[in-house]
Write a protein that holds these residues in place. Structure first.
Motif, short mmCIF file in Angstrom:
data_model
loop_
_atom_site.label_atom_id
_atom_site.label_comp_id
_atom_site.label_asym_id
_atom_site.label_seq_id
_atom_site.Cartn_x
_atom_site.Cartn_y
_atom_site.Cartn_z
N LEU A 82 -20.49 12.61 57.49
CA LEU A 82 -19.85 11.29 57.65
C LEU A 82 -18.22 11.21 57.47
O LEU A 82 -17.56 10.42 57.79
N GLY A 83 -17.72 12.37 56.80
CA GLY A 83 -16.36 12.36 56.46
C GLY A 83 -15.91 11.53 55.29
O GLY A 83 -14.68 11.19 55.36
N VAL A 84 -16.72 11.09 54.46
CA VAL A 84 -16.31 10.00 53.37
C VAL A 84 -15.84 10.78 52.36
O VAL A 84 -16.15 12.18 51.96
N SER B 11 -23.69 14.91 49.43
CA SER B 11 -23.67 15.88 50.20
C SER B 11 -23.46 15.42 51.76
O SER B 11 -22.61 15.70 52.63
N TYR B 12 -24.32 14.54 52.18
CA TYR B 12 -24.56 13.99 53.32
C TYR B 12 -23.15 13.12 53.88
O TYR B 12 -22.68 13.42 54.96
N ALA B 13 -22.82 12.35 52.85
CA ALA B 13 -21.78 11.59 53.02
C ALA B 13 -20.17 12.15 53.35
O ALA B 13 -19.43 11.90 54.33
N THR B 14 -20.02 13.41 52.42
CA THR B 14 -18.71 14.05 52.57
C THR B 14 -18.97 15.10 53.71
O THR B 14 -17.97 15.10 54.43
N ALA C 204 -25.69 5.23 55.85
CA ALA C 204 -24.81 5.72 57.30
C ALA C 204 -23.90 5.10 57.69
O ALA C 204 -23.27 5.53 58.51
N THR C 205 -23.57 4.08 57.03
CA THR C 205 -22.52 3.18 57.64
C THR C 205 -21.21 3.61 57.11
O THR C 205 -19.97 3.69 57.86
N GLY C 206 -21.32 4.47 55.94
CA GLY C 206 -20.07 5.18 55.53
C GLY C 206 -18.94 4.21 54.96
O GLY C 206 -18.00 4.72 54.32
N GLU C 207 -19.34 2.87 54.82
CA GLU C 207 -18.77 2.06 54.14
C GLU C 207 -18.71 1.75 52.60
O GLU C 207 -19.93 1.62 52.36
N PRO C 208 -17.82 2.13 51.81
CA PRO C 208 -18.15 1.85 50.38
C PRO C 208 -18.83 0.84 49.80
O PRO C 208 -19.78 1.01 48.94
N ALA C 209 -18.56 -0.21 50.30
CA ALA C 209 -19.17 -1.54 49.76
C ALA C 209 -20.60 -1.44 49.92
O ALA C 209 -21.46 -1.90 49.15
N LEU C 210 -20.89 -1.20 51.37
CA LEU C 210 -22.54 -1.23 51.76
C LEU C 210 -23.18 -0.11 51.00
O LEU C 210 -24.50 -0.27 50.89
N MET C 211 -22.50 1.03 51.09
CA MET C 211 -23.08 2.33 50.19
C MET C 211 -23.33 1.92 49.06
O MET C 211 -24.43 2.15 48.49
N PHE C 212 -22.46 1.20 48.18
CA PHE C 212 -22.83 0.95 46.66
C PHE C 212 -23.94 -0.26 46.73
O PHE C 212 -24.64 -0.14 45.65
N LEU C 213 -23.81 -1.11 47.76
CA LEU C 213 -25.05 -2.06 47.69
C LEU C 213 -26.37 -1.40 47.77
O LEU C 213 -27.18 -1.47 46.97
#
Length: 431
Positions: free
Chosen positions: A257-259, A251-254, A314-323
């Motif tokens: 953050l607009g992910v 919910s937060y990211a979509t 909070a970065t919204g970057e897929p690779a960092l979020m996955f980590l």
């Protein structure tokens, strides 16, 4: 054991599919459809509120089905809980929206979510005990971990269906009817689960009980209340971490953050795949080194990782979020892979179904029900919601303290009194 463990895994996966598909829908679509008069944030809070009702119902389900399990056997619990949860899930997919029937719509949603939670509250105790009580003592952690893989499989099924629909339908189609399809699919899965469980044998530990407890809950509250509270507190961090990753972050990211929701679902699902695959391997370590040490390591890892998790999200970057999600899931499974063996070993057989299930599901209220609501409220107005990290760290510290107060239960090998007697090893269960 393989057939029994497989049937328990499949049934638990189906039950958790029912439970998780609601959480994903709450994060993505239920707010605007059932609470359209609220602001976007308030609508999400209301949707997560109905999500939390399922956790509140779970301890009640563990009392109801625990009574059946301790009085009449573990096997009837598996059938009744599956029917209740499956039926309620299918009904959620049929509820008209607020625009069609007004306030009756969220009221029905609330009722059906309560019934879902009631059924799931009985499922875990029945499935875990049937497996754990059949398993040989020295491999109880391994065999009991199979039902613990069920939540990961159920989550992947639920989100896989949601991901497929999200990728192939327009936003208007998904909001109109697409979100209902995963709920309707629960009916087919429930029938398959009933067929798998129809031939399971009753637990030998239950059959060995001479006089079943007349009122299992009363005996648990009278003789094991401290143990119930400690296990509930100990498990709260696992629930908080899991639902932060799988529900609130979506919910937060979509929304904030607009992910893209497809990207978020894929990141979360990839982390859950690793978690599910490693569950039996971690459980083997529990058989080798003990349940309590792994639980202490897992909860300590949660304490350390919550601030990095929120920072990476909070970065919204897929690779960092996955980590961030991956490490959080590894900390989670270090605790929960051994819980299916640990909790039953803490209670005597005559009240085991009630005691283990009540402690497990009270932990769900503390960690699972509150976390999405608290996190959504705390994160308002913050680009990087450090308040959420502080809350999760506090819950993890609570769990660490509770695990520190619990005993070890793993069967241990005791050396022979006479040196050189190869056959002089026996097994004794501690706790």
């Amino acid at each position: 054991m393989l057939r029994l463990a497989g049937a328990s895994l499949a049934g638990t996966a189906i039950e958790f599919y029912d439970f998780f598909v609601y959480g994903t829908a709450a994060a993505l679509v239920l707010g605007p459809l059932f609470f359209p008069t609220f602001s976007p944030v308030a609508g999400t809070l209301a949707a997560f509120g109905t999500f939390g009702v399922g956790f509140v119902a779970r301890p009640l389900g563990s009392v109801l089905f625990g009574h059946i399990g301790d009085r009449h056997g573990r096997r009837p619990v598996l059938v009744a809980s599956l029917l209740l949860t499956g039926g309620a899930t299918v009904a959620v997919g049929c509820v008209p929206t607020y625009d069609a029937i007004g306030l009756t719509a969220p009221a029905l949603l609330l009722l059906l979510r309560f019934l879902q939670g009631l059924g799931l509250g009985g499922e875990w105790g029945g499935a875990v005990l049937l497996t754990a009580e059949h398993a040989p003592a020295e491999r109880r952690g391994l065999w009991s971990s199979f039902p613990q893989i069920g939540p990961a499989v159920g989550f992947l099924l639920a989100n896989g269906v949601m991901l497929a629909l999200s990728a192939t339908l327009s936003d208007a189609q998904f909001a109109s009817w697409g979100w209902r399809v995963p709920f309707w699919a629960a009916g087919v899965l429930a029938v398959a689960g009933l067929w798998l469980r129809s031939s399971l044998a009753e637990s030998p530990a239950f059959l060995d009980i001479d006089v079943p407890a007349r009122l299992p809950l009363a005996e648990v509250l009278r003789g094991h209340w401290r143990l119930v509270l400690l296990t509930a507190g100990a498990l709260s961090a696992g629930y908080a971490v899991f639902y932060t990753v799988t529900t609130w972050s979506l919910s937060y990211a979509t929304e904030r953050l607009g992910v893209d929701r497809t990207v978020m679902l894929m990141c979360i699902m990839a982390a859950v795949v690793v978690k599910g695959a490693l569950t039996p391997l971690v459980a083997v370590l529990g058989d080798r080194f003990g349940r309590r040490p792994l639980c202490l390591i897992g909860s300590a890892a949660c304490v350390v990782w919550m601030f990095p998790l929120i920072g990476l999200l909070a970065t919204g970057e897929p690779a960092l979020m996955f980590l961030g999600f991956l490490v959080a899931m590894l900390a989670f499974i270090t605790m929960f892979a051994v819980i299916a063996a640990y909790l039953p070993e803490l209670y005597e057989p005559r009240v085991r179904c009630t005691g283990a299930a009540v402690g497990y599901n009270l932990g769900g209220v503390l960690g699972g029900a509150l976390t999405p609501v608290v996190a959504t409220a705390v994160a308002q107005g913050e680009r990087v919601p450090w308040g959420v990290a502080a809350y999760l760290t506090g819950v993890a510290l609570l769990s660490l303290g509770c695990f520190a107060l619990l005993p070890e239960t793993r069967p241990v090998r005791m050396a022979a009194a006479t040196k050189g007697r190869a056959e002089g090893e026996t097994e004794a269960t501690v706790g």
